[in-house]
Design a protein around this motif. Sequence first.
Motif, PDB file in Angstrom:
ATOM      1  N   ALA A 261      -2.214   6.669   8.320  1.00 16.22           N
ATOM      2  CA  ALA A 261      -1.001   6.076   7.758  1.00 16.22           C
ATOM      3  C   ALA A 261       0.154   6.145   8.750  1.00 16.22           C
ATOM      4  CB  ALA A 261      -0.626   6.777   6.456  1.00 16.22           C
ATOM      5  N   ILE A 262       0.364   7.311   9.345  1.00 11.99           N
ATOM      6  CA  ILE A 262       1.476   7.486  10.280  1.00 11.99           C
ATOM      7  C   ILE A 262       1.273   6.626  11.522  1.00 11.99           C
ATOM      8  CG2 ILE A 262       2.579   9.172  11.817  1.00 11.99           C
ATOM      9  CD1 ILE A 262       2.107  11.246   9.585  1.00 11.99           C
ATOM     10  N   GLY A 263       0.033   6.561  12.017  1.00  8.29           N
ATOM     11  CA  GLY A 263      -0.256   5.732  13.180  1.00  8.29           C
ATOM     12  C   GLY A 263      -0.011   4.253  12.924  1.00  8.29           C
ATOM     13  N   ALA A 264      -0.111   3.842  11.656  1.00 10.19           N
ATOM     14  CA  ALA A 264       0.125   2.445  11.296  1.00 10.19           C
ATOM     15  C   ALA A 264       1.584   2.186  10.929  1.00 10.19           C
ATOM     16  CB  ALA A 264      -0.774   2.049  10.130  1.00 10.19           C
ATOM     17  N   GLY A 265       2.433   3.222  11.046  1.00  8.13           N
ATOM     18  CA  GLY A 265       3.857   3.048  10.779  1.00  8.13           C
ATOM     19  C   GLY A 265       4.272   3.260   9.342  1.00  8.13           C
ATOM     20  N   TYR A 266       3.418   3.903   8.536  1.00  4.99           N
ATOM     21  CA  TYR A 266       3.728   4.129   7.123  1.00  4.99           C
ATOM     22  C   TYR A 266       4.011   5.604   6.855  1.00  4.99           C
ATOM     23  CZ  TYR A 266       1.914  -0.531   6.031  1.00  4.99           C
ATOM     24  OH  TYR A 266       1.700  -1.893   5.964  1.00  4.99           O
ATOM     25  N   ARG A 267       4.657   5.839   5.733  1.00  5.68           N
ATOM     26  CA  ARG A 267       4.795   7.192   5.212  1.00  5.68           C
ATOM     27  C   ARG A 267       3.725   7.361   4.136  1.00  5.68           C
ATOM     28  NH1 ARG A 267       8.670  11.139   5.118  1.00  5.68           N
ATOM     29  NH2 ARG A 267       8.607  12.579   3.335  1.00  5.68           N
ATOM     30  N   PRO A 268       2.733   8.215   4.356  1.00  5.77           N
ATOM     31  CA  PRO A 268       1.617   8.312   3.403  1.00  5.77           C
ATOM     32  C   PRO A 268       2.056   8.884   2.065  1.00  5.77           C
ATOM     33  CG  PRO A 268       1.487  10.066   5.029  1.00  5.77           C
ATOM     34  CD  PRO A 268       2.571   9.149   5.491  1.00  5.77           C
ATOM     35  N   GLY A 269       1.351   8.471   1.019  1.00 11.09           N
ATOM     36  CA  GLY A 269       1.542   9.092  -0.278  1.00 11.09           C
ATOM     37  C   GLY A 269       0.722  10.376  -0.352  1.00 11.09           C
ATOM     38  N   VAL A 270       1.184  11.345  -1.119  1.00 17.23           N
ATOM     39  CA  VAL A 270       0.519  12.646  -1.196  1.00 17.23           C
ATOM     40  C   VAL A 270       0.347  13.044  -2.655  1.00 17.23           C
ATOM     41  CG1 VAL A 270       0.647  15.104  -0.631  1.00 17.23           C
ATOM     42  CG2 VAL A 270       1.449  13.398   1.027  1.00 17.23           C
ATOM     43  N   VAL A 271      -0.884  13.360  -3.042  1.00 13.15           N
ATOM     44  CA  VAL A 271      -1.190  13.938  -4.347  1.00 13.15           C
ATOM     45  C   VAL A 271      -1.453  15.424  -4.139  1.00 13.15           C
ATOM     46  CG1 VAL A 271      -2.804  13.963  -6.287  1.00 13.15           C
ATOM     47  CG2 VAL A 271      -2.126  11.782  -5.262  1.00 13.15           C
ATOM     48  N   ASP A 272      -0.694  16.262  -4.812  1.00 11.31           N
ATOM     49  CA  ASP A 272      -0.843  17.711  -4.681  1.00 11.31           C
ATOM     50  C   ASP A 272      -2.113  18.157  -5.411  1.00 11.31           C
ATOM     51  OD1 ASP A 272      -0.653  20.473  -4.641  1.00 11.31           O
ATOM     52  OD2 ASP A 272       1.499  20.499  -5.064  1.00 11.31           O
ATOM     53  N   VAL A 273      -3.100  18.649  -4.657  1.00  9.66           N
ATOM     54  CA  VAL A 273      -4.375  19.048  -5.267  1.00  9.66           C
ATOM     55  C   VAL A 273      -4.576  20.560  -5.214  1.00  9.66           C
ATOM     56  CG1 VAL A 273      -5.512  16.847  -4.829  1.00  9.66           C
ATOM     57  CG2 VAL A 273      -5.601  18.646  -3.087  1.00  9.66           C
ATOM     58  N   ARG A 274      -3.494  21.312  -4.989  1.00  4.58           N
ATOM     59  CA  ARG A 274      -3.657  22.770  -4.900  1.00  4.58           C
ATOM     60  C   ARG A 274      -4.154  23.367  -6.209  1.00  4.58           C
ATOM     61  NH1 ARG A 274       2.109  24.307  -2.512  1.00  4.58           N
ATOM     62  NH2 ARG A 274       2.609  22.440  -3.740  1.00  4.58           N
ATOM     63  N   ALA A 275      -3.821  22.757  -7.328  1.00  7.79           N
ATOM     64  CA  ALA A 275      -4.296  23.240  -8.626  1.00  7.79           C
ATOM     65  C   ALA A 275      -5.479  22.420  -9.126  1.00  7.79           C
ATOM     66  CB  ALA A 275      -3.160  23.197  -9.647  1.00  7.79           C
ATOM     67  N   GLY A 276      -6.047  21.605  -8.259  1.00  7.63           N
ATOM     68  CA  GLY A 276      -7.156  20.747  -8.639  1.00  7.63           C
ATOM     69  C   GLY A 276      -6.733  19.292  -8.702  1.00  7.63           C
ATOM     70  N   PHE A 277      -7.715  18.408  -8.757  1.00 10.77           N
ATOM     71  CA  PHE A 277      -7.471  16.969  -8.777  1.00 10.77           C
ATOM     72  C   PHE A 277      -7.194  16.520 -10.200  1.00 10.77           C
ATOM     73  CE2 PHE A 277      -9.192  12.601  -9.192  1.00 10.77           C
ATOM     74  CZ  PHE A 277      -8.354  11.953  -8.292  1.00 10.77           C
ATOM     75  N   ASP A 278      -6.018  15.945 -10.423  1.00 12.62           N
ATOM     76  CA  ASP A 278      -5.600  15.471 -11.737  1.00 12.62           C
ATOM     77  C   ASP A 278      -5.487  13.946 -11.698  1.00 12.62           C
ATOM     78  OD1 ASP A 278      -3.303  14.629 -13.737  1.00 12.62           O
ATOM     79  OD2 ASP A 278      -4.083  16.549 -14.460  1.00 12.62           O
ATOM     80  N   VAL A 279      -6.183  13.265 -12.603  1.00 12.60           N
ATOM     81  CA  VAL A 279      -6.191  11.799 -12.554  1.00 12.60           C
ATOM     82  C   VAL A 279      -4.811  11.221 -12.819  1.00 12.60           C
ATOM     83  CG1 VAL A 279      -8.635  11.521 -13.088  1.00 12.60           C
ATOM     84  CG2 VAL A 279      -6.978  11.678 -14.956  1.00 12.60           C
ATOM     85  N   ASP A 280      -3.975  11.900 -13.617  1.00 13.48           N
ATOM     86  CA  ASP A 280      -2.623  11.395 -13.863  1.00 13.48           C
ATOM     87  C   ASP A 280      -1.799  11.416 -12.577  1.00 13.48           C
ATOM     88  OD1 ASP A 280      -3.088  10.884 -16.563  1.00 13.48           O
ATOM     89  OD2 ASP A 280      -2.499  12.911 -17.169  1.00 13.48           O
ATOM     90  N   ASP A 281      -1.967  12.466 -11.779  1.00  9.01           N
ATOM     91  CA  ASP A 281      -1.276  12.513 -10.486  1.00  9.01           C
ATOM     92  C   ASP A 281      -1.791  11.408  -9.562  1.00  9.01           C
ATOM     93  OD1 ASP A 281       0.165  14.706 -11.335  1.00  9.01           O
ATOM     94  OD2 ASP A 281      -1.205  16.165 -10.432  1.00  9.01           O
TER      95      ASP A 281
END
Length: 427
Positions: free
Chosen positions: A104-124
């Motif tokens: 993402a950064i190499g393509a000039g974008y700011r990547p989106g980030v889903v916080d998965v420290r507590a596990g993967f949540d589909v709503d996030d």
Amino acid sequence: MAHTEVLAALLDDDSRHAVLPVPDDAAAAARLCGALGAGEPIADEVTLVISTSGSTGTPKGAQHTAATLRASAKATEAFLGGPGNWLLTLPPHHIAGLQVLLRAIGAGYRPGVVDVRAGFDVDDFIGGADRLDGDRRYTSLVPTQLIKVLDSPTAVAAAGSFDAILVGGAATPEPLRHRAVDAGLAVVCTYGMSETAGGCVYDGTPLDGIEVLIDSSPDTPDTPENPENPGPGRILLGGPVVAHGYRNLPDHPAFAPGRPGTAHTIPGRSDSGRRWFRTDDVGVLDAGLLRVVGRADQAISTGGLTILPEVVEEVILTDRTVAECVVLGLPDPRLGEKVVAAVVASGSETVDGRAIAALVASRLDRFAAPREVIVVDTLPMRGPGKPDRAALRARLTGEKKTPETEKRPADLGGMQAGRKSPGRDFT
């Protein structure tokens, strides 16, 4: 230095920093820094030391340069149809998560980030997909995350907005892939590792600049006499994405000079200078497409026969009552090892162990059929989506698991940066 600047510097040949991404857990980070020599001199061209997932104890550190990371990003863009923005759903201290950010950064974008420290949540995940900008949008999931997405109609709709969804970290069962395709998702099954800067084979096809060889010679396992032999045999990967060896392990056999690893020439070939990595995976080449069969170092020896657990898992996962499965060999006084399957039931389904054993026997052989089928609520994981066979073995046998392989997800705060050049340190 801000995280975005640190990440961008990884792609810069003139960078004066070498980075070691670490887990968010302080104790695990300290072990990793100690094992990989943080604070010691490092080669001037190295910008990244990325840990392996640690399947055999203390993780090793694959050394990458700006060139290897750029080569990986460009090859991915070429396969997917162009650069775009990416949504991170994986721990960034592993190569799969880190590459999401770098692409993402190499393509000039700011990547989106889903916080998965507590596990993967589909709503996030749904929220992250909704907020992600870009003319082309991509994300990367592991199979267990894909299962959760497919179980939510709203998440399926969000996932359908991506131009491509890379699925890797562990083998993607065929029933799961078909389910995703039937739901209209643009899934791409990937194969790669820390040593190849992440995925380098997509849907069985080597990316641009990547070559796959199969070493099926029993007499010369390290230097194939017939590199065109389709297998089955040990998978060798060559090309500009291959790491420049392991940190502080210059003579490691996977990269040692004179065999597939660092720049050398395979007998009978003229590709001098190409770097090769000799994996621990067994595969087959069929009409130029790679099919990974399993790992050579996880084979089960039962009654004098050798069984690859991944082959058995593939059959078991065709049973509609099974959502996840890990097969391993446990000690047996008569057979040496017995085949045991640990499974997670699909929804409210009831798993029939005898039916599963009969299924495997009919598809493969009675010797490959599990002697026990154990239903568990969850399977232990290591790294992004990989089953932790050592932890599962410890759970089933009562053995103690060594702390070196215990890891937790991390956020970007776990990234360590330091100056680099001959005689200088990286931390």
